[in-house]
Design an enzyme around this catalytic site. Structure first.
Site, PDB file in Angstrom:
ATOM      1  N   GLY A 126      -5.502  -4.257 -14.952  1.00  0.00           N
ATOM      2  CA  GLY A 126      -6.051  -3.640 -12.915  1.00  0.00           C
ATOM      3  C   GLY A 126      -6.656  -1.954 -13.367  1.00  0.00           C
ATOM      4  N   VAL A 127      -6.599  -1.977 -11.708  1.00  0.00           N
ATOM      5  CA  VAL A 127      -7.351  -0.604 -11.802  1.00  0.00           C
ATOM      6  C   VAL A 127      -6.218   0.470 -11.493  1.00  0.00           C
ATOM      7  CG1 VAL A 127      -9.552  -0.845 -10.610  1.00  0.00           C
ATOM      8  CG2 VAL A 127      -7.629  -0.859  -9.404  1.00  0.00           C
ATOM      9  N   GLY A 128      -6.443   1.696 -12.362  1.00  0.00           N
ATOM     10  CA  GLY A 128      -5.465   2.815 -11.662  1.00  0.00           C
ATOM     11  C   GLY A 128      -4.771   3.550 -13.233  1.00  0.00           C
ATOM     12  N   ASN A 129      -3.712   4.018 -13.141  1.00  0.00           N
ATOM     13  CA  ASN A 129      -3.613   5.072 -14.535  1.00  0.00           C
ATOM     14  C   ASN A 129      -2.904   4.449 -15.246  1.00  0.00           C
ATOM     15  OD1 ASN A 129      -5.595   7.925 -13.907  1.00  0.00           O
ATOM     16  ND2 ASN A 129      -3.794   8.365 -12.273  1.00  0.00           N
ATOM     17  N   GLU A 188     -11.900  -7.951 -14.638  1.00  0.00           N
ATOM     18  CA  GLU A 188     -12.719  -7.276 -13.770  1.00  0.00           C
ATOM     19  C   GLU A 188     -13.482  -6.491 -14.113  1.00  0.00           C
ATOM     20  OE1 GLU A 188     -10.278  -8.566 -10.364  1.00  0.00           O
ATOM     21  OE2 GLU A 188     -10.728  -6.725 -10.055  1.00  0.00           O
ATOM     22  N   ILE A 226       2.992  -2.797  -5.896  1.00  0.00           N
ATOM     23  CA  ILE A 226       3.429  -1.667  -4.227  1.00  0.00           C
ATOM     24  C   ILE A 226       5.212  -1.924  -4.835  1.00  0.00           C
ATOM     25  CG2 ILE A 226       3.914  -1.356  -1.987  1.00  0.00           C
ATOM     26  CD1 ILE A 226       1.395  -1.326  -1.643  1.00  0.00           C
ATOM     27  N   ASN A 240      -4.973  -0.978  -0.030  1.00  0.00           N
ATOM     28  CA  ASN A 240      -6.413  -1.238  -0.631  1.00  0.00           C
ATOM     29  C   ASN A 240      -6.550  -2.903   0.259  1.00  0.00           C
ATOM     30  OD1 ASN A 240      -6.089   1.282  -2.031  1.00  0.00           O
ATOM     31  ND2 ASN A 240      -5.092   0.333  -2.972  1.00  0.00           N
ATOM     32  N   GLY A 298      -8.349  -8.989  -7.169  1.00  0.00           N
ATOM     33  CA  GLY A 298      -8.479 -10.014  -8.025  1.00  0.00           C
ATOM     34  C   GLY A 298      -7.237 -10.493  -8.431  1.00  0.00           C
ATOM     35  N   LYS A 348       7.984   8.466  -3.926  1.00  0.00           N
ATOM     36  CA  LYS A 348       7.675   9.183  -2.651  1.00  0.00           C
ATOM     37  C   LYS A 348       9.488  10.172  -3.159  1.00  0.00           C
ATOM     38  CE  LYS A 348       4.715   7.965  -0.596  1.00  0.00           C
ATOM     39  NZ  LYS A 348       3.495   8.976  -0.397  1.00  0.00           N
TER      40      LYS A 348
HETATM   41  O1  0RQ Z   1       1.008   6.811  -2.453  1.00  0.00           O
HETATM   42  O2  0RQ Z   1      -0.745   8.554  -3.895  1.00  0.00           O
HETATM   43  O3  0RQ Z   1       0.361   9.153  -1.249  1.00  0.00           O
HETATM   44  O4  0RQ Z   1       2.037   9.416  -3.214  1.00  0.00           O
HETATM   45  O5  0RQ Z   1       1.015   3.981  -3.007  1.00  0.00           O
HETATM   46  O6  0RQ Z   1       1.004   4.156  -6.005  1.00  0.00           O
HETATM   47  O7  0RQ Z   1       1.978   4.070  -7.967  1.00  0.00           O
HETATM   48  O8  0RQ Z   1      -0.044   5.743  -8.206  1.00  0.00           O
HETATM   49  O9  0RQ Z   1       0.368   3.275  -7.654  1.00  0.00           O
HETATM   50  O10 0RQ Z   1      -2.598   3.718  -7.949  1.00  0.00           O
HETATM   51  O11 0RQ Z   1      -1.277   2.071  -9.915  1.00  0.00           O
HETATM   52  O12 0RQ Z   1      -1.452   1.476  -7.295  1.00  0.00           O
HETATM   53  C1  0RQ Z   1      -0.678  -1.838  -6.055  1.00  0.00           C
HETATM   54  C2  0RQ Z   1      -1.740   0.041  -5.368  1.00  0.00           C
HETATM   55  C3  0RQ Z   1      -0.986   0.248  -6.998  1.00  0.00           C
HETATM   56  C4  0RQ Z   1      -2.707  -1.077  -6.676  1.00  0.00           C
HETATM   57  C5  0RQ Z   1      -1.372  -0.472  -6.195  1.00  0.00           C
HETATM   58  C6  0RQ Z   1       2.384   4.789  -2.825  1.00  0.00           C
HETATM   59  C7  0RQ Z   1       2.966   5.801  -4.004  1.00  0.00           C
HETATM   60  C8  0RQ Z   1       1.079   6.406  -3.981  1.00  0.00           C
HETATM   61  C9  0RQ Z   1      -0.169   4.256  -5.658  1.00  0.00           C
HETATM   62  P1  0RQ Z   1       0.726   8.299  -2.295  1.00  0.00           P
HETATM   63  P2  0RQ Z   1       0.782   4.618  -7.698  1.00  0.00           P
HETATM   64  P3  0RQ Z   1      -1.122   2.798  -8.565  1.00  0.00           P
HETATM   65  C10 0RQ Z   1      -8.230  -5.567 -10.301  1.00  0.00           C
HETATM   66  C11 0RQ Z   1      -6.468  -5.904  -9.298  1.00  0.00           C
HETATM   67  C12 0RQ Z   1      -3.706  -4.503  -5.902  1.00  0.00           C
HETATM   68  C13 0RQ Z   1      -5.293  -4.447  -6.287  1.00  0.00           C
HETATM   69  C14 0RQ Z   1      -5.128  -5.429  -8.027  1.00  0.00           C
HETATM   70  C15 0RQ Z   1      -3.964  -1.999  -5.593  1.00  0.00           C
HETATM   71  C16 0RQ Z   1       0.646   5.129  -3.888  1.00  0.00           C
HETATM   72  O13 0RQ Z   1      -2.428  -1.407  -8.065  1.00  0.00           O
HETATM   73  O14 0RQ Z   1      -4.561  -1.747  -5.104  1.00  0.00           O
HETATM   74  O15 0RQ Z   1      -4.839  -5.419  -8.217  1.00  0.00           O
HETATM   75  N1  0RQ Z   1      -3.485  -3.200  -6.228  1.00  0.00           N
HETATM   76  N2  0RQ Z   1      -6.453  -5.294  -8.184  1.00  0.00           N
HETATM   77  O16 0RQ Z   1       3.833   6.613  -3.883  1.00  0.00           O
HETATM   78  C17 0RQ Z   1       6.009   2.560   0.228  1.00  0.00           C
HETATM   79  C18 0RQ Z   1       6.010   1.200  -2.036  1.00  0.00           C
HETATM   80  C19 0RQ Z   1       5.383   2.285  -2.810  1.00  0.00           C
HETATM   81  C20 0RQ Z   1       4.283   2.828  -2.228  1.00  0.00           C
HETATM   82  C21 0RQ Z   1       4.203   3.332  -4.538  1.00  0.00           C
HETATM   83  N3  0RQ Z   1       7.074   0.783  -2.538  1.00  0.00           N
HETATM   84  N4  0RQ Z   1       5.919   2.035  -0.836  1.00  0.00           N
HETATM   85  N5  0RQ Z   1       4.159   2.899  -0.645  1.00  0.00           N
HETATM   86  N6  0RQ Z   1       3.448   3.733  -3.564  1.00  0.00           N
HETATM   87  N7  0RQ Z   1       5.272   2.067  -4.288  1.00  0.00           N
HETATM   88  C22 0RQ Z   1      -8.850  -4.292  -9.642  1.00  0.00           C
HETATM   89  C23 0RQ Z   1      -9.800  -5.115  -8.467  1.00  0.00           C
HETATM   90  O17 0RQ Z   1      -8.910  -5.751  -8.092  1.00  0.00           O
HETATM   91  C24 0RQ Z   1     -11.145  -4.492  -8.105  1.00  0.00           C
END
Ligand code: 0RQ
Length: 509
Positions: A269-272, A294, A364, A384, A388, A408
């Site tokens: 997936g995306v992200g760090n 993807e 999440i 978001n 995929g 948080k």
């Molecule tokens: O918010 O930046 O305001 O503090 O959510 O959290 O830990 O940076 O996570 O960047 O890995 O993203 C699911 C969003 C995770 C991503 C998701 C808050 C947290 C922060 C982001 P702040 P992190 P990541 C291929 C696959 C769906 C699409 C996918 C995603 C922000 O992985 O969009 O998988 N996935 N695609 O503070 C409330 C909780 C929380 C929370 C974290 N439990 N409750 N807020 N946060 N956990 C790619 C494509 O499909 C294109």
């Protein structure tokens, strides 16, 4: 240098972004190119936003369009149009702060769709008529075929289905991209579908170009602008721990004979966090790795470079400034090792099931039974979209979801009694990982899953409260209220979320 627009008829349609944007009308559904900040149109959406803003300021009729894309775009597209209230309906994925704010304020509609479904939903007519396509390309050949860019996404479908087509020819994309893409035109509608003849991540089953009927092209606009580029932060301690757990687990699976020594094709997936896992694998013992994913981020580029990864298939590149430089400087190397495909193929359930993908996606929250929420904060606010993750999770050989155990600063537990929104059910989630540890849920029944998730994945601050919840749920069931298969204390199941909304902290006190 040779002109990038070699088709005389299309050259005659060159105009400014403002003139092109004026060809889009209120109420149009507009299919835009773009996937995770790669290959989106750079100037026509912004020109349209300026036009909408002027019309709004003059007190004219509201001007709103439907915006369909591959996945997320950039501030120049989603941000600009959302800011002026120009989007009636957005699909299938976004990650723009202004978009998000408008959607959650009820000012803009959004449908969150599995990325592999989008093209076929449009072919089936499920989403209504696509009026306009605005597609960025790297060049136009003398016969009108189009050289794709850093993403393909849904471009084939937009170009096929739209009545009017606007092309942005972006000189920023290197011409040496030509030949990297594989656009499969063998898709048919049921009941006439045939197997997709893709047996290995590197197979080429289509053509290197996109087709468009030149008579539908109403405008061609030239640009020279970079894709959205986001630097990656170096992996933090939490991501690194998650990566270590996953790499240890994969090693165990190889030892048990459940994975071959070169693993199986990776989806990440995306992200760090995802990037950190790739960095970990790059330092690990594996060679001959492949990816069927993807989005291709820096981590995978480094693995291709080091030779640990033999080849990668994706629908888009999502690189940092350093990653882009590396890619551009060594395009001949990467063109032999990267295939970019339409997203209905990169994310196709048939292909994912056949190849046996190792899927690794962020989330999440997960609940104690393994239901995963990827999209909604506290059950109601879209973050978001599912992207995929569902395409891969359901059809993967191994489906892994990962998150830090808390968010948080510890006020939110990412392991909860009941997920406040479910994108991936317990049936599609085999492994859950946090920095605390990894829960292998295969072959376990719900209450066994719950004990393992709490023990391995929950943060110590929340572990006792989760165990207490589970035990009381079992007691409630034993006393005759409800079943012991998946026990819950129903009035309490979402109390943690409610407490956070009210008091800003899930911890009791
Ligand atoms: O918010 O930046 O305001 O503090 O959510 O959290 O830990 O940076 O996570 O960047 O890995 O993203 C699911 C969003 C995770 C991503 C998701 C808050 C947290 C922060 C982001 P702040 P992190 P990541 C291929 C696959 C769906 C699409 C996918 C995603 C922000 O992985 O969009 O998988 N996935 N695609 O503070 C409330 C909780 C929380 C929370 C974290 N439990 N409750 N807020 N946060 N956990 C790619 C494509 O499909 C294109």
């Amino acid at each position: 240098s040779l002109s990038r627009i070699q088709h005389p008829g299309l050259q005659a349609k060159l105009m400014s972004a403002d003139e092109a944007a004026a060809l889009i009308r209120h109420g149009d559904n507009v299919g835009m190119s773009g996937f995770t900040g790669a290959g989106y149109p750079k100037v026509v959406p912004a020109a349209l936003a300026r036009h909408i803003e002027r019309q709004n300021a003059a007190g004219g009729d509201p001007f709103r369009i439907g915006v369909w894309t591959g996945a997320s775009t950039a501030p120049e597209l989603d941000g600009a149009l959302a800011k002026v209230g120009g989007i009636e309906m957005r699909l299938p994925y976004q990650s723009d702060p202004t978009c998000r704010q408008r959607i959650n304020a009820g000012e803009m509609e959004y449908i969150d769709i599995h990325l592999s479904h989008v093209a076929q939903f449009v072919w089936f007519g499920f989403l209504g008529k696509l009026n306009v396509a605005v597609v960025e390309v790297a060049g136009i050949l003398p016969d009108g075929r189009l050289v794709p860019t850093s993403s393909i996404g849904n471009n084939k479908t937009w170009l096929d289905q739209a009545d009017r087509v606007i092309l942005e020819v972006n000189h920023w994309h290197p011409t040496a991209l030509e030949g990297m893409h594989d656009v499969y035109y063998g898709t048919a509608l049921p009941p006439h579908r045939k197997p997709i003849p893709l047996l290995h991540p590197g197979d080429r089953i289509g053509e290197a170009y996109l087709h468009v009927d030149p008579s539908k092209v109403v405008a061609v606009v030239e640009t020279n602008a970079s894709d959205r580029v986001t630097p990656f932060s170096p992996p933090d301690a939490v991501s690194q721990r998650i990566a270590e757990h996953i790499i240890h687990f994969l090693g165990h699976e190889v030892k048990q004979g459940r994975l071959p020594p070169e693993l199986l094709p990776l989806q990440s997936g995306v992200g760090n966090t995802a990037n950190a896992v790739m960095a970990g694998l790059n330092n690990g013992p594996y060679t001959g790795l492949t990816a069927y994913t993807e989005v291709l981020q820096d981590g995978m580029l480094e693995m291709l470079k080091s030779g640990k990864m033999a080849m990668a298939s994706a629908t888009a590149l999502s690189l940092s400034p350093d990653g882009i430089k590396e890619f551009m400087d060594n395009l001949d190397f990467y063109r032999q090792r990267i295939v970019l495909r339409p997203q209905e193929i990169s994310n196709h359930p048939e292909v994912i099931r056949r190849l046996g993908i190792i899927a690794m996606n962020g989330m999440i929250e997960a609940d104690i039974y393994g239901h995963v929420n990827s999209t909604h904060l506290m059950g109601t606010r879209i973050m978001n979209g599912i992207g995929g993750s569902g395409d891969f999770a359901r059809n993967a050989y191994l489906s892994i979801f990962m998150t830090g155990s808390v968010a948080k600063g510890g006020k939110i537990s990412c392991i909860v009694p009941m997920a406040s929104h479910v994108d991936h059910t317990e049936h599609d989630v085999q492994v859950i990982v946090t920095e605390q540890g990894l829960a292998d849920l295969r072959g376990l029944a719900p209450r066994q899953r719950a004990r393992l998730i709490i023990e391995r994945c929950a943060h110590p601050d929340y572990r006792d409260a989760l165990t207490d919840y589970l035990e009381r749920a079992e007691a409630v069931a034993r006393s005759g209220f409800g079943g012991l298969h998946t026990p819950h204390v129903l009035p309490e199941a979402l109390a943690w979320h409610e407490r956070y909304e009210r008091a800003g902290d899930m911890r009791a006190g």
